[in-house]
Design a protein around this motif. Structure first.
Motif, PDB file in Angstrom:
ATOM      1  N   ALA A  17       0.829  -1.202   0.000  1.00 17.06           N
ATOM      2  CA  ALA A  17       0.000   0.000   0.000  1.00 17.06           C
ATOM      3  C   ALA A  17       0.867   1.256   0.000  1.00 17.06           C
ATOM      4  O   ALA A  17       0.582   2.235  -0.707  1.00 17.06           O
ATOM      5  CB  ALA A  17      -0.941  -0.009   1.195  1.00 17.06           C
ATOM      6  N   GLU A  18       1.933   1.266   0.785  1.00 17.06           N
ATOM      7  CA  GLU A  18       2.838   2.419   0.845  1.00 17.06           C
ATOM      8  C   GLU A  18       3.555   2.620  -0.485  1.00 17.06           C
ATOM      9  O   GLU A  18       3.704   3.749  -0.964  1.00 17.06           O
ATOM     10  CB  GLU A  18       3.849   2.232   1.990  1.00 17.06           C
ATOM     11  CG  GLU A  18       4.770   3.406   2.213  1.00 17.06           C
ATOM     12  CD  GLU A  18       4.038   4.648   2.707  1.00 17.06           C
ATOM     13  OE1 GLU A  18       4.616   5.742   2.585  1.00 17.06           O
ATOM     14  OE2 GLU A  18       2.893   4.545   3.199  1.00 17.06           O
ATOM     15  N   ALA A  19       3.967   1.523  -1.133  1.00 17.49           N
ATOM     16  CA  ALA A  19       4.633   1.638  -2.440  1.00 17.49           C
ATOM     17  C   ALA A  19       3.665   2.180  -3.488  1.00 17.49           C
ATOM     18  O   ALA A  19       4.041   3.039  -4.298  1.00 17.49           O
ATOM     19  CB  ALA A  19       5.171   0.276  -2.863  1.00 17.49           C
ATOM     20  N   GLU A  20       2.425   1.734  -3.466  1.00 17.29           N
ATOM     21  CA  GLU A  20       1.437   2.255  -4.414  1.00 17.29           C
ATOM     22  C   GLU A  20       1.177   3.733  -4.164  1.00 17.29           C
ATOM     23  O   GLU A  20       1.016   4.515  -5.098  1.00 17.29           O
ATOM     24  CB  GLU A  20       0.140   1.448  -4.315  1.00 17.29           C
ATOM     25  CG  GLU A  20       0.245   0.056  -4.901  1.00 17.29           C
ATOM     26  CD  GLU A  20      -1.038  -0.756  -4.720  1.00 17.29           C
ATOM     27  OE1 GLU A  20      -1.994  -0.240  -4.103  1.00 17.29           O
ATOM     28  OE2 GLU A  20      -1.055  -1.905  -5.191  1.00 17.29           O
ATOM     29  N   ARG A  21       1.136   4.146  -2.888  1.00 18.85           N
ATOM     30  CA  ARG A  21       0.913   5.556  -2.570  1.00 18.85           C
ATOM     31  C   ARG A  21       2.071   6.412  -3.051  1.00 18.85           C
ATOM     32  O   ARG A  21       1.874   7.468  -3.651  1.00 18.85           O
ATOM     33  CB  ARG A  21       0.723   5.723  -1.055  1.00 18.85           C
ATOM     34  CG  ARG A  21       0.368   7.145  -0.638  1.00 18.85           C
ATOM     35  CD  ARG A  21       0.415   7.316   0.861  1.00 18.85           C
ATOM     36  NE  ARG A  21       1.749   7.144   1.420  1.00 18.85           N
ATOM     37  CZ  ARG A  21       2.717   8.069   1.373  1.00 18.85           C
ATOM     38  NH1 ARG A  21       2.519   9.216   0.781  1.00 18.85           N
ATOM     39  NH2 ARG A  21       3.896   7.822   1.899  1.00 18.85           N
ATOM     40  N   ILE A  22       3.287   5.933  -2.860  1.00 19.47           N
ATOM     41  CA  ILE A  22       4.464   6.694  -3.284  1.00 19.47           C
ATOM     42  C   ILE A  22       4.502   6.807  -4.809  1.00 19.47           C
ATOM     43  O   ILE A  22       4.760   7.880  -5.360  1.00 19.47           O
ATOM     44  CB  ILE A  22       5.758   6.040  -2.733  1.00 19.47           C
ATOM     45  CG1 ILE A  22       5.816   6.204  -1.212  1.00 19.47           C
ATOM     46  CG2 ILE A  22       6.996   6.634  -3.387  1.00 19.47           C
ATOM     47  CD1 ILE A  22       6.913   5.404  -0.559  1.00 19.47           C
ATOM     48  N   MET A  23       4.208   5.704  -5.504  1.00 16.25           N
ATOM     49  CA  MET A  23       4.218   5.748  -6.973  1.00 16.25           C
ATOM     50  C   MET A  23       3.108   6.643  -7.502  1.00 16.25           C
ATOM     51  O   MET A  23       3.305   7.404  -8.453  1.00 16.25           O
ATOM     52  CB  MET A  23       4.100   4.333  -7.545  1.00 16.25           C
ATOM     53  CG  MET A  23       5.357   3.520  -7.326  1.00 16.25           C
ATOM     54  SD  MET A  23       5.496   1.931  -8.171  1.00 16.25           S
ATOM     55  CE  MET A  23       3.897   1.307  -8.309  1.00 16.25           C
ATOM     56  N   ALA A  24       1.922   6.588  -6.891  1.00 19.34           N
ATOM     57  CA  ALA A  24       0.823   7.448  -7.332  1.00 19.34           C
ATOM     58  C   ALA A  24       1.179   8.911  -7.126  1.00 19.34           C
ATOM     59  O   ALA A  24       0.901   9.766  -7.974  1.00 19.34           O
ATOM     60  CB  ALA A  24      -0.452   7.085  -6.579  1.00 19.34           C
ATOM     61  N   ARG A  25       1.802   9.233  -5.987  1.00 14.80           N
ATOM     62  CA  ARG A  25       2.189  10.625  -5.739  1.00 14.80           C
ATOM     63  C   ARG A  25       3.261  11.076  -6.718  1.00 14.80           C
ATOM     64  O   ARG A  25       3.236  12.213  -7.179  1.00 14.80           O
ATOM     65  CB  ARG A  25       2.666  10.786  -4.309  1.00 14.80           C
ATOM     66  CG  ARG A  25       3.126  12.223  -4.031  1.00 14.80           C
ATOM     67  CD  ARG A  25       3.309  12.501  -2.599  1.00 14.80           C
ATOM     68  NE  ARG A  25       1.979  12.750  -2.062  1.00 14.80           N
ATOM     69  CZ  ARG A  25       1.734  12.961  -0.784  1.00 14.80           C
ATOM     70  NH1 ARG A  25       2.721  12.933   0.074  1.00 14.80           N
ATOM     71  NH2 ARG A  25       0.530  13.189  -0.361  1.00 14.80           N
ATOM     72  N   SER A  26       4.199  10.177  -7.088  1.00 14.21           N
ATOM     73  CA  SER A  26       5.252  10.584  -8.027  1.00 14.21           C
ATOM     74  C   SER A  26       4.695  10.778  -9.433  1.00 14.21           C
ATOM     75  O   SER A  26       5.184  11.615 -10.179  1.00 14.21           O
ATOM     76  CB  SER A  26       6.385   9.566  -8.024  1.00 14.21           C
ATOM     77  OG  SER A  26       5.922   8.343  -8.560  1.00 14.21           O
ATOM     78  N   PHE A  27       3.660  10.018  -9.812  1.00  8.98           N
ATOM     79  CA  PHE A  27       3.074  10.182 -11.146  1.00  8.98           C
ATOM     80  C   PHE A  27       2.084  11.332 -11.204  1.00  8.98           C
ATOM     81  O   PHE A  27       2.053  12.093 -12.160  1.00  8.98           O
ATOM     82  CB  PHE A  27       2.376   8.895 -11.592  1.00  8.98           C
ATOM     83  CG  PHE A  27       3.321   7.830 -12.054  1.00  8.98           C
ATOM     84  CD1 PHE A  27       4.189   8.059 -13.098  1.00  8.98           C
ATOM     85  CD2 PHE A  27       3.333   6.603 -11.435  1.00  8.98           C
ATOM     86  CE1 PHE A  27       5.062   7.073 -13.517  1.00  8.98           C
ATOM     87  CE2 PHE A  27       4.207   5.617 -11.851  1.00  8.98           C
ATOM     88  CZ  PHE A  27       5.080   5.848 -12.886  1.00  8.98           C
ATOM     89  N   TYR A  28       1.237  11.474 -10.183  1.00  5.17           N
ATOM     90  CA  TYR A  28       0.124  12.417 -10.250  1.00  5.17           C
ATOM     91  C   TYR A  28       0.295  13.635  -9.363  1.00  5.17           C
ATOM     92  O   TYR A  28      -0.517  14.544  -9.427  1.00  5.17           O
ATOM     93  CB  TYR A  28      -1.185  11.706  -9.862  1.00  5.17           C
ATOM     94  CG  TYR A  28      -1.488  10.522 -10.740  1.00  5.17           C
ATOM     95  CD1 TYR A  28      -1.826  10.699 -12.075  1.00  5.17           C
ATOM     96  CD2 TYR A  28      -1.422   9.232 -10.240  1.00  5.17           C
ATOM     97  CE1 TYR A  28      -2.085   9.621 -12.883  1.00  5.17           C
ATOM     98  CE2 TYR A  28      -1.688   8.144 -11.044  1.00  5.17           C
ATOM     99  CZ  TYR A  28      -2.023   8.343 -12.365  1.00  5.17           C
ATOM    100  OH  TYR A  28      -2.290   7.271 -13.160  1.00  5.17           O
ATOM    101  N   GLY A  29       1.275  13.668  -8.517  1.00  5.63           N
ATOM    102  CA  GLY A  29       1.459  14.812  -7.637  1.00  5.63           C
ATOM    103  C   GLY A  29       0.644  14.666  -6.360  1.00  5.63           C
ATOM    104  O   GLY A  29       0.022  13.639  -6.107  1.00  5.63           O
TER     105      GLY A  29
END
Length: 166
Positions: A17-29
């Motif tokens: 879940a943390e990895a998905e959150r970090i990747m989503a923030r890096s792609f979408y801000g």
């Protein structure tokens, strides 16, 4: 502040879940919409009775299988059951034919041969009865022309000949 996540390692689900959150923030801000979590289990909070069986609790049906896939599954089960039935039928017939004697075959085919002979005789009688008697009498003059008009065209290696009989 709570620093529990620093002192203890994350479980696999928490790490994912943390990895998905970090990747989503890096792609979408930072304007990333929150992740919607679907419950994977049902918790019944109704109090248990003091004695006896627990009454059933309604659980909603949340299947993901589309209707067409369920229809194909049911049809494939039907086809499989039908093919098993045909296989059993073929096995029974072939097993019975393996132990057939000549007298048995003759007794089985005798009605079919008699029926075929009767049908042939009836068909022959009907065909004889339907045949028309023709006596053609031609009256009048007969003209016979034996004139042949022959034209031939030849160009290069192709040629065409046309015969007109008049």
């Amino acid at each position: 502040m709570n620093f529990d996540h620093i002192t203890r390692p994350l479980t696999e689900d928490e790490a994912k879940a943390e990895a998905e959150r970090i990747m989503a923030r890096s792609f979408y801000g930072p304007q990333t919409p929150p992740v919607r979590h679907m419950p994977t289990s049902f918790r019944d909070d109704t109090p248990l009775p003091a004695y006896g069986n627990t009454p059933p609790v309604h659980q909603d049906d949340k299947r993901i299988v589309p209707a067409w896939a369920a229809g194909i599954a049911v049809a494939s089960i039907g086809v499989g059951a039908g093919s098993v039935g045909l296989g059993c039928c073929a096995w029974l017939v072939l097993n019975g034919l393996a132990s057939v004697t000549l007298n048995g075959v003759l007794m089985v085919t005798l009605p079919f041969a008699g029926f075929a002979m009767a049908v042939t005789a009836i068909g022959g009688a009907i065909s004889k009865a339907r045949s028309a008697v023709t006596n053609n009498v031609y009256e009048g003059s007969v003209t016979q022309n034996t004139e042949i008009n022959n034209t031939s065209n030849q160009r290069g290696i192709f040629s065409r000949t046309r015969n007109d009989v008049r």
